[in-house]
Design a protein around this motif. Structure first.
Motif, PDB file in Angstrom:
ATOM      1  N   THR A  44     -26.152 -78.666   9.986  1.00  9.08           N
ATOM      2  CA  THR A  44     -24.922 -79.245   9.448  1.00  9.08           C
ATOM      3  C   THR A  44     -24.608 -80.544  10.187  1.00  9.08           C
ATOM      4  OG1 THR A  44     -24.120 -76.989   9.093  1.00  9.08           O
ATOM      5  CG2 THR A  44     -22.519 -78.762   8.855  1.00  9.08           C
ATOM      6  N   ARG A  85     -20.681 -75.781   6.023  1.00  4.91           N
ATOM      7  CA  ARG A  85     -22.017 -75.637   6.593  1.00  4.91           C
ATOM      8  C   ARG A  85     -23.046 -75.848   5.490  1.00  4.91           C
ATOM      9  NH1 ARG A  85     -21.443 -69.084   7.233  1.00  4.91           N
ATOM     10  NH2 ARG A  85     -21.804 -68.546   5.038  1.00  4.91           N
ATOM     11  N   SER A 138     -26.690 -74.439   3.959  1.00  2.41           N
ATOM     12  CA  SER A 138     -27.398 -73.163   3.948  1.00  2.41           C
ATOM     13  C   SER A 138     -28.717 -73.308   3.201  1.00  2.41           C
ATOM     14  CB  SER A 138     -26.531 -72.093   3.274  1.00  2.41           C
ATOM     15  OG  SER A 138     -27.191 -70.841   3.254  1.00  2.41           O
ATOM     16  N   LYS A 164     -31.735 -70.894   1.626  1.00  2.00           N
ATOM     17  CA  LYS A 164     -32.038 -69.510   1.273  1.00  2.00           C
ATOM     18  C   LYS A 164     -33.368 -69.427   0.529  1.00  2.00           C
ATOM     19  CE  LYS A 164     -30.161 -65.453  -1.099  1.00  2.00           C
ATOM     20  NZ  LYS A 164     -29.024 -64.905  -1.889  1.00  2.00           N
ATOM     21  N   THR A 172     -32.400 -66.342   4.999  1.00  2.00           N
ATOM     22  CA  THR A 172     -31.290 -67.265   4.784  1.00  2.00           C
ATOM     23  C   THR A 172     -30.921 -67.880   6.121  1.00  2.00           C
ATOM     24  OG1 THR A 172     -30.409 -66.050   2.882  1.00  2.00           O
ATOM     25  CG2 THR A 172     -28.887 -67.510   4.050  1.00  2.00           C
ATOM     26  N   ASN A 193     -28.255 -70.407   7.916  1.00  2.00           N
ATOM     27  CA  ASN A 193     -27.001 -71.141   7.826  1.00  2.00           C
ATOM     28  C   ASN A 193     -26.891 -72.111   8.988  1.00  2.00           C
ATOM     29  OD1 ASN A 193     -25.996 -69.787   5.508  1.00  2.00           O
ATOM     30  ND2 ASN A 193     -25.336 -68.077   6.774  1.00  2.00           N
ATOM     31  N   THR A 209     -21.333 -73.983  11.632  1.00  2.00           N
ATOM     32  CA  THR A 209     -20.111 -74.349  10.920  1.00  2.00           C
ATOM     33  C   THR A 209     -19.423 -75.515  11.625  1.00  2.00           C
ATOM     34  OG1 THR A 209     -19.789 -72.080  10.128  1.00  2.00           O
ATOM     35  CG2 THR A 209     -17.861 -73.535  10.129  1.00  2.00           C
TER      36      THR A 209
END
Length: 205
Positions: free
Chosen positions: A31, A107, A109, A111, A116, A118, A121
């Motif tokens: 992120t 965030r 992500s 997948k 997955t 992430n 944040t």
């Protein structure tokens, strides 16, 4: 295991089990800081690196730090799905319709069928509306006098000045009212207030 490490056989004969492993590679999602932040919009950013299979990329945001029930933003840039061998790609999403002066969490992500991932944040706050001054009282006063200011968006006052001289004591009582004390040196001219949303000036002091 086979020499390439991707296949394993457990047991022997008719009861043997065959396990096939797919290498996830160096899949990653990072992120990045938000940009182009206004009172009601922002651009959310991130990067993603593929692993051993294609992955669906999304940028999610929420008003909750735990990212519960996030909204999936519409991607503005970046190939989706992310394909193996494509290298690290940059993704962004410009979101609108946000609430003024509100903190949002977001965030990126990635997948795939395997995993997955992430990204961490991050958060940003939309800008508050700029202040306005409709009046102040008294309109003339010596140094040290308390001046009551009326207007809008004054609740987060960060500064006040009289004729360009900064006041050392000021306070936003509410969104429509604030107070500031005339500086010890005294001054006349414009009254100016400052908030995170900007500045406002009214002449006549």
């Amino acid at each position: 295991f086979t020499p390439d490490g991707n296949t394993a056989v457990l047991g022997s004969g008719v009861n043997a089990a065959l396990w096939v492993f797919v290498n996830a590679g160096e899949a990653a999602a990072v992120t990045q800081p938000a940009t182009n932040i206004t009172t009601t919009s922002a651009t959310l950013n991130g990067t993603a690196t593929p692993g051993g299979e294609s992955a669906s990329i999304s940028i999610q945001y929420s008003t909750r730090p735990d990212m519960a029930n996030p909204i999936n933003a519409v991607l503005s840039t970046g190939a989706n799905p992310l394909q193996p061998g494509s290298g690290t790609l940059t993704y962004s999403s410009h979101i609108t319709g946000l609430t003024v002066g509100t903190t949002y969490y977001y965030r990126i992500s990635s997948k795939s069928n395997l995993i997955t991932i992430n990204g961490a944040t991050q958060s940003f706050s939309t800008l508050p509306l700029p202040p306005t001054i409709t009046s102040f009282s008294p309109m003339t006063a010596p140094a040290g006098t308390r001046i009551t200011i009326t207007g809008t968006n004054l609740g987060r006052l960060t500064g006040a000045s009289f004729g360009g001289i900064q006041s050392t004591i000021y306070l936003g009582n509410s969104e429509t009212s604030a107070v500031a004390y005339v500086p010890d040196t005294g001054s006349s001219g414009d009254l100016m207030v400052t908030t995170p949303g900007g500045t406002a000036t009214l002449s006549g002091f």
